[in-house]
Design a protein around this motif. Structure first.
Motif, PDB file in Angstrom:
ATOM      1  N   UNK A 181       0.863  -1.129  -0.174  1.00 31.30           N
ATOM      2  CA  UNK A 181       0.000  -0.030  -0.016  1.00 31.30           C
ATOM      3  C   UNK A 181       0.959   1.211  -0.172  1.00 31.30           C
ATOM      4  N   UNK A 182       0.946   2.162  -1.020  1.00 31.09           N
ATOM      5  CA  UNK A 182       1.748   3.088  -1.273  1.00 31.09           C
ATOM      6  C   UNK A 182       1.242   4.424  -1.285  1.00 31.09           C
ATOM      7  N   UNK A 183       1.677   5.310  -0.278  1.00 33.06           N
ATOM      8  CA  UNK A 183       1.297   6.799  -0.429  1.00 33.06           C
ATOM      9  C   UNK A 183       1.902   7.505  -1.474  1.00 33.06           C
ATOM     10  N   UNK A 184       0.882   8.275  -2.382  1.00 33.27           N
ATOM     11  CA  UNK A 184       1.531   9.056  -3.199  1.00 33.27           C
ATOM     12  C   UNK A 184       2.230  10.137  -2.968  1.00 33.27           C
ATOM     13  N   UNK A 185       2.271  10.807  -1.934  1.00 26.59           N
ATOM     14  CA  UNK A 185       2.956  12.074  -1.296  1.00 26.59           C
ATOM     15  C   UNK A 185       3.857  11.642  -0.324  1.00 26.59           C
ATOM     16  N   UNK A 186       5.074  11.059  -0.635  1.00 27.09           N
ATOM     17  CA  UNK A 186       6.150  10.942   0.506  1.00 27.09           C
ATOM     18  C   UNK A 186       7.068  11.987   0.414  1.00 27.09           C
ATOM     19  N   UNK A 187       7.802  12.397   1.587  1.00 26.55           N
ATOM     20  CA  UNK A 187       8.655  13.478   1.445  1.00 26.55           C
ATOM     21  C   UNK A 187       9.969  13.451   0.647  1.00 26.55           C
ATOM     22  N   UNK A 188      10.251  12.222   0.495  1.00 26.05           N
ATOM     23  CA  UNK A 188      11.708  11.943  -0.087  1.00 26.05           C
ATOM     24  C   UNK A 188      11.537  11.418  -1.517  1.00 26.05           C
ATOM     25  N   UNK A 189      10.296  10.968  -1.952  1.00 26.56           N
ATOM     26  CA  UNK A 189      10.188  10.731  -3.356  1.00 26.56           C
ATOM     27  C   UNK A 189       8.596  10.491  -3.530  1.00 26.56           C
ATOM     28  N   UNK A 190       8.043  10.860  -4.832  1.00 28.21           N
ATOM     29  CA  UNK A 190       6.778  10.706  -5.206  1.00 28.21           C
ATOM     30  C   UNK A 190       6.321   9.105  -4.942  1.00 28.21           C
ATOM     31  N   UNK A 242      -2.220   2.101  -4.636  1.00 27.23           N
ATOM     32  CA  UNK A 242      -1.862   3.640  -4.415  1.00 27.23           C
ATOM     33  C   UNK A 242      -3.085   4.228  -3.607  1.00 27.23           C
ATOM     34  N   UNK A 243      -2.455   5.231  -2.819  1.00 28.93           N
ATOM     35  CA  UNK A 243      -3.485   5.960  -1.996  1.00 28.93           C
ATOM     36  C   UNK A 243      -2.943   7.268  -1.885  1.00 28.93           C
ATOM     37  N   UNK A 244      -3.794   8.409  -1.372  1.00 23.01           N
ATOM     38  CA  UNK A 244      -3.378   9.639  -1.349  1.00 23.01           C
ATOM     39  C   UNK A 244      -4.443  10.504  -0.624  1.00 23.01           C
ATOM     40  N   UNK A 245      -4.251  11.539   0.072  1.00 17.32           N
ATOM     41  CA  UNK A 245      -5.312  12.268   0.930  1.00 17.32           C
ATOM     42  C   UNK A 245      -5.504  13.544  -0.039  1.00 17.32           C
ATOM     43  N   UNK A 246      -4.989  13.644  -1.055  1.00 19.53           N
ATOM     44  CA  UNK A 246      -5.390  14.897  -1.835  1.00 19.53           C
ATOM     45  C   UNK A 246      -6.141  14.455  -3.135  1.00 19.53           C
ATOM     46  N   UNK A 247      -6.819  15.443  -3.512  1.00 15.77           N
ATOM     47  CA  UNK A 247      -7.859  15.396  -4.636  1.00 15.77           C
ATOM     48  C   UNK A 247      -7.051  14.994  -5.880  1.00 15.77           C
TER      49      UNK A 247
END
Length: 158
Positions: free
Chosen positions: A122-131, A153-158
């Motif tokens: 499960x991978x967040x799209x917005x990590x601090x060191x790499x997308x 893939x997951x993200x908290x943005x639209x």
């Protein structure tokens, strides 16, 4: 064959929950009433049968449990920099058959993928060191079994 504890119970009360929690063995419960099904399973039992139990029922249940116990645990890597979000994902995936491990950065993710095997990520799209998209591209461009790991893939943005 793996061991299974067979417990015949009048009611799955506090004693049952304590026994299951401390047994460290897989348990099959024999119950007297239908309403005790949910408490029995939530206490950690792998299955249940209602009394009186016929020999064939018990054999069928034990064979089914044996097959289930021989399946290996599934491993999921949760790559999320927000510790609270990572914990929420782990709780959503929580089960006896799923082990979740956390990576909080792309660097930690690649380190874990290099050392261990996972059934899913499960991978967040917005990590601090790499997308997340760059991480996915690097994984899919690599050699070996990590390339075939399914990724959600997951993200908290639209």
């Amino acid at each position: 064959m793996p061991s299974i504890r067979l417990m015949a119970l009048a009611s799955p009360g506090v004693e049952t929950i304590w026994a299951l929690a401390t047994a460290r063995a897989r348990s099959l419960l024999l119950l007297r009433k239908l309403m005790w099904e949910a408490p029995a399973l939530s206490s950690g039992a792998m299955g249940y049968l209602f009394k009186p139990v016929k020999r064939e029922q018990l054999i069928d249940m034990l064979e089914g449990l044996e097959a289930r116990m021989e399946q290996r645990m599934r491993r999921v890597l949760v790559v999320e920099d927000d510790a609270q979000q990572a914990e929420s994902i782990k709780l959503l995936l929580a089960s006896r058959d799923v082990e979740t491990l956390e990576a909080h950065s792309a660097a930690q993710c690649f380190d874990m993928l290099g050392r261990e095997t996972f059934d899913c990520m499960v991978l967040d799209l917005n990590l601090p060191d790499m997308s997340g998209t760059d991480i996915l591209a690097r994984i899919k461009g690599s050699d070996g079994p990590v390339r075939r790991t399914p990724v959600v893939m997951l993200t908290t943005t639209d």
